[in-house]
Design an enzyme around this catalytic site. Structure first.
Site, PDB file in Angstrom:
ATOM      1  N   THR A  80       0.830  -1.195   0.000  1.00  0.00           N
ATOM      2  CA  THR A  80       0.000   0.000   0.000  1.00  0.00           C
ATOM      3  C   THR A  80       0.868   1.249   0.000  1.00  0.00           C
ATOM      4  OG1 THR A  80      -1.892   1.087   1.038  1.00  0.00           O
ATOM      5  CG2 THR A  80      -0.227   0.182   2.520  1.00  0.00           C
ATOM      6  N   CYS A  81       0.252   2.346  -0.422  1.00  0.00           N
ATOM      7  CA  CYS A  81       0.858   3.672  -0.368  1.00  0.00           C
ATOM      8  C   CYS A  81      -0.277   4.631   0.009  1.00  0.00           C
ATOM      9  CB  CYS A  81       1.501   4.036  -1.702  1.00  0.00           C
ATOM     10  SG  CYS A  81       0.338   4.103  -3.082  1.00  0.00           S
ATOM     11  N   ARG A  82      -0.126   5.905  -0.225  1.00  0.00           N
ATOM     12  CA  ARG A  82      -1.181   6.849   0.176  1.00  0.00           C
ATOM     13  C   ARG A  82      -2.427   6.716  -0.700  1.00  0.00           C
ATOM     14  NH1 ARG A  82      -3.114  11.472  -1.451  1.00  0.00           N
ATOM     15  NH2 ARG A  82      -1.411  11.937  -2.840  1.00  0.00           N
ATOM     16  N   VAL A  91      -3.991   3.991   1.371  1.00  0.00           N
ATOM     17  CA  VAL A  91      -4.497   4.393   2.682  1.00  0.00           C
ATOM     18  C   VAL A  91      -5.727   5.292   2.523  1.00  0.00           C
ATOM     19  CG1 VAL A  91      -3.932   5.648   4.810  1.00  0.00           C
ATOM     20  CG2 VAL A  91      -2.230   4.142   3.776  1.00  0.00           C
TER      21      VAL A  91
END
Length: 173
Positions: free
Chosen positions: A62-64, A91
């Protein structure tokens, strides 16, 4: 495997509840420190090893927003020794789906957001001063714009380097 399959926040939540996944957050350490999904471990993309530690669990990256993982699916897949996925929407998608994150407001806003806020403010200030005081102030906007162009084309951001020395960005011993 060259691409990673997207996984919805609801699917990830179910898999996490069953202990089936290891969630890997590929954002930089300052981004992770400010806010992350509980149970995620930090492994910045900029420091990603050729192979992640062996695990019997499925990996979910995951990332932002999902853009960083989406743009690096082949690289992420290459370092995964087990089945792997990417979290749809990152996220932000996780929060939009109604799931909680861990937020530490004592940590500074991530460096790139600080740069964007200051650069935008300086450009706006240059334009306003150019209109209201003297046209020479337009040079401030041009200078900041040139700096942003150099940062984007070379990967070197002088403003971020300077901001790293700001008291709120210094790491505590």
């Amino acid at each position: 495997m060259s691409k990673l399959t997207p996984l919805s926040p609801a699917q990830l939540s179910d898999m996490m509840a069953k202990g089936m996944v290891e969630l890997v957050d590929v954002r930089e350490a300052d981004e992770y420190a400010r806010e992350h999904i509980a149970g995620a471990r930090s492994q910045p993309l900029s420091d990603l090893p050729d192979a992640l530690a062996r695990t019997d669990k499925t990996l979910v990256f995951t990332c932002r927003s999902g853009n960083r993982t989406g743009a690096n699916t082949e690289r992420l897949a290459a370092c995964a020794c087990v089945p792997a996925y990417v979290l749809e929407g990152g996220v932000d998608g996780w929060k939009k789906a109604g799931f909680a994150t861990r937020i530490d407001k004592s940590k500074p806003i991530d460096m790139m957001r600080q740069v964007q806020m200051i650069a935008g403010g300086l450009i706006l200030l240059g334009v306003l001063l150019g209109m209201l005081v003297h046209p020479a102030f337009y040079g401030l906007s041009a200078f900041v714009g040139a700096g942003l162009f150099v940062a984007g084309s070379t990967g070197f951001c002088g403003m971020a380097r300077i901001l790293a020395y700001a008291p709120w960005n210094r790491r505590k011993a």
